[in-house]
Design an enzyme around this catalytic site. Structure first.
Site, short mmCIF file in Angstrom:
data_model
loop_
_atom_site.label_atom_id
_atom_site.label_comp_id
_atom_site.label_asym_id
_atom_site.label_seq_id
_atom_site.Cartn_x
_atom_site.Cartn_y
_atom_site.Cartn_z
CB THR A 1 1.42 -4.08 3.37
OG1 THR A 1 2.38 -3.41 4.18
CG2 THR A 1 0.22 -3.17 3.13
CG HIS B 1 9.57 0.29 5.76
ND1 HIS B 1 9.99 -0.99 5.98
CD2 HIS B 1 8.27 0.19 5.36
CE1 HIS B 1 9.00 -1.83 5.73
NE2 HIS B 1 7.94 -1.14 5.37
CG ASP C 1 -0.26 -3.51 7.64
OD1 ASP C 1 0.12 -2.80 8.60
OD2 ASP C 1 0.10 -3.30 6.47
CG HIS C 2 3.01 -5.00 9.02
ND1 HIS C 2 3.84 -3.94 9.27
CD2 HIS C 2 2.50 -4.81 7.78
CE1 HIS C 2 3.86 -3.15 8.20
NE2 HIS C 2 3.05 -3.64 7.29
ZN LIG Z 1 2.04 -2.55 5.95
#
Ligand SMILES: [Zn+2]
Ligand SMILES: *[C@@H]1O[C@H](CO)[C@@H](O)[C@H](O)[C@H]1NC(C)=O
Ligand SMILES: *[C@@H]1O[C@H](CO)[C@@H](O)[C@H](O)[C@H]1NC(C)=O
Ligand SMILES: *[C@@H]1O[C@H](CO)[C@@H](O)[C@H](O)[C@H]1NC(C)=O
Ligand SMILES: *[C@@H]1O[C@H](CO)[C@@H](O)[C@H](O)[C@H]1NC(C)=O
Ligand SMILES: *[C@@H]1O[C@H](CO)[C@@H](O)[C@H](O)[C@H]1NC(C)=O
Ligand SMILES: *[C@@H]1O[C@H](CO)[C@@H](O)[C@H](O)[C@H]1NC(C)=O
Ligand SMILES: *[C@@H]1O[C@H](CO)[C@@H](O)[C@H](O)[C@H]1NC(C)=O
Ligand SMILES: *[C@@H]1O[C@H](CO)[C@@H](O)[C@H](O)[C@H]1NC(C)=O
Length: 477
Positions: free
Chosen positions: A72, A195, A238-239
């Site tokens: 992040t 997550h 970001d990802h």
């Molecule tokens: Zn992130």
């Protein structure tokens, strides 16, 4: 009317229009939005009508290569600096700088030490130095004092603040007496749930639907504030995220004595600082420990990651294969989804969509590097970019030719003689002036066409909005 008269009046009209149209200050407003951990293909997991609305009325890049490590803080700092991690200095969410003798940790929110951020200058600082105002709603790092500045408007990080409240702040700043030209908006999802559940979980569907609704809310608020047609809205992340499993765990304690090193960052890129005199022992113990763990001495880290030349990169890094999880021992925290892996992996890649006066409509581009966003932002904001690792030329095709940026004659001539500072100046400024002149006539015609279209559209705003409303339910089906 003679053809000559027609031509002359056409050119004069077009030039006048070009000046008024291309210099509209509203065209230089940018709102950059990051939905943390929004993987490129979440767009197709469930219906995402608002994302698709932006794609069809703006641009979409299918494959965005972000930077290593795909975490992040490193990637958010790249979006606003155009630099690789080794160059901007935010090399991980958890870091130790041996020169400063200081630690940085996202988990403890121990991120407010300016020194960690000052190897680069984020775009809001440059924007303000050039006389503009910026506003950031929870953008990572935007509540840290960097080179003695904060964004003109910002809020201390508070993850409990609702999306609606963040949007309200952004709208307020864009419509205030001294409006911002640059807004930055951050939202923690779908990263948190990614997550927690793992990206393969069917429960991710409602999470992505909710993000789509939030985007719809943002679009509606921009329309209500009459900003929709003037702000260049960029939606990125970001990802991505990949599925992990308790079946794919690499437990460091099984291979190396934990007294011999400090684990600075954990998974999937373990940053290992061996204790005094223990380098060889730790390296040898880990090098061939597990088939899904690749261990690098700092100087052996592959060049393509641009992840080597910084004090905060530890003497040994151990990188897990996709979907594998590094733990020190089994009692460490384990998450069903994670990111941070090799930035060449598709599952690590984020989304990229944009809409606004500067962007083409219904245009899809195959690929870009996330470092290229920064020079594009600088171009849109009409500010001078700091040295960076991106290239405006690689993403220029996302933009309308109507987007302004005068090419200073003097700079072009100097650059014609060659510049030894690649990245510092934009490549397109190296074009010879006469090419610009030749293109100029084409551009004048394009402007004229665009203006007429603009004129027609502006006389039918109700119809335009109506069409938009009609498109959306169709997309939902
Ligand atoms: Zn992130
Ligand atoms: C861009 O900035 C320069 C000064 O840095 C200014 O002279 C020029 O008018 C600006 N262009 C636009 C379109 O605002
Ligand atoms: C680094 O900081 C720690 C405290 O955080 C201190 O104990 C240690 O002596 C410092 N090391 C050096 C070399 O200054
Ligand atoms: C964080 O935001 C929530 C919701 O808006 C609010 O209730 C809380 O007081 C805020 N916390 C701080 C420290 O400002
Ligand atoms: C893990 O290692 C095994 C054995 O080398 C290999 O077959 C497998 O492809 C690796 N997994 C990944 C995700 O690379
Ligand atoms: C795992 O490591 C932690 C912290 O180092 C330690 O407290 C715990 O006892 C260890 N657990 C096992 C199963 O070794
Ligand atoms: C967008 O472009 C595609 C083909 O590239 C076309 O099929 C579609 O109708 C276009 N949509 C709009 C809204 O113009
Ligand atoms: C990304 O950057 C690399 C290295 O600078 C370059 O070779 C590649 O063409 C770029 N990719 C795109 C899609 O522009
Ligand atoms: C990235 O940009 C920085 C700043 O211009 C430069 O020092 C560095 O060499 C660049 N990295 C690469 C791989 O070009």
């Amino acid at each position: 009317m003679t053809p000559q008269f027609l031509l002359v009046s056409f050119v004069l009209a077009a030039l006048t229009l070009e000046t008024t149209f291309s210099l509209q200050p509203d065209q230089q407003k940018v709102l950059l939005v990051s939905f943390d951990g929004f993987r490129w293909d979440y767009l197709y997991k469930v219906p995402t009508p608002h994302f698709h609305y932006i794609m069809q009325s703006g641009v979409h890049v299918k494959q965005v290569t972000n930077i290593f490590i795909t975490k992040t803080y490193p990637n958010h700092y790249t979006l606003v600096t155009g630099l690789f991690a080794e160059n901007h200095g935010i090399v991980a969410n958890d870091m130790f700088d041996p020169i400063l003798n200081k630690s940085f940790s996202l988990d403890d929110m121990n991120i407010y030490d300016s020194e960690f951020w000052e190897e680069a200058t984020p775009i809001w600082v440059t924007n303000q130095r050039e006389g503009h105002s910026s506003g950031a709603a929870m953008w990572p790092g935007a509540d840290v004092k960097i080179h003695n500045s904060f964004p003109t408007h910002y809020m201390p990080y508070n993850e409990s603040m609702s999306f609606e409240d963040r949007v309200a702040k952004i709208i307020e700043w864009f419509t205030s007496k001294e409006p911002i030209n640059l807004g930055l908006l951050y939202w923690e999802e779908p990263d948190d749930m990614g997550h927690h559940l793992g990206p393969d979980s069917p429960l991710m569907g409602p999470v992505i639907s909710d993000i789509d609704k939030k985007l719809g809310y943002l679009i509606q608020m921009l329309k209500n504030a009459k900003l929709w047609n003037t702000v260049n809205l960029i939606i990125t992340s970001d990802h991505g995220m990949t599925q992990c499993s308790k079946q794919r765990v690499i437990e460091l304690d099984q291979y190396v004595d934990k007294e011999h090193y400090t684990l600075i960052d954990r998974s999937p890129v373990a940053a290992i600082l061996p204790k005094e005199g223990k380098f060889d022992e730790v390296y040898e113990a880990l090098a061939h420990a597990h088939p899904n763990l690749t261990v690098y001495k700092k100087e052996e880290i592959p060049e393509r990651w641009h992840y080597k030349y910084n004090n905060r990169i530890q003497p040994i890094i151990a990188v897990a294969d996709e979907g594998w999880y590094i733990l020190q021992n089994k009692s460490d925290d384990f998450l069903l989804g994670n990111h941070g892996y090799d930035n060449a992996l598709a599952e690590m890649h984020p989304i990229f969509l944009a809409h606004g006066p500067a962007f083409r409509k219904n245009f899809t581009k195959e690929a870009m590097n996330s470092t290229d966003l920064y020079p594009m932002l600088c171009h849109l904001l009409n500010i001078t970019a700091m040295p960076h690792n991106g290239s405006l030329r690689n993403v220029q095709d996302l933009l309308n030719s109507a987007t302004p940026k005068a090419i200073p004659y003097t700079q072009s001539t100097t650059l014609l003689l060659g510049s030894d500072q690649p990245g510092e100046y934009e490549p397109e400024e190296a074009y010879p002036y006469f090419i610009g002149l030749a293109l100029g006539s084409v551009i004048v015609i394009v402007f004229f066409a665009v203006f007429i279209k603009h004129l027609i559209q502006s006389q039918m705003p109700a119809l335009q909005d109506l069409q938009a409303e009609i498109v959306q339910p169709l997309l939902q089906a």
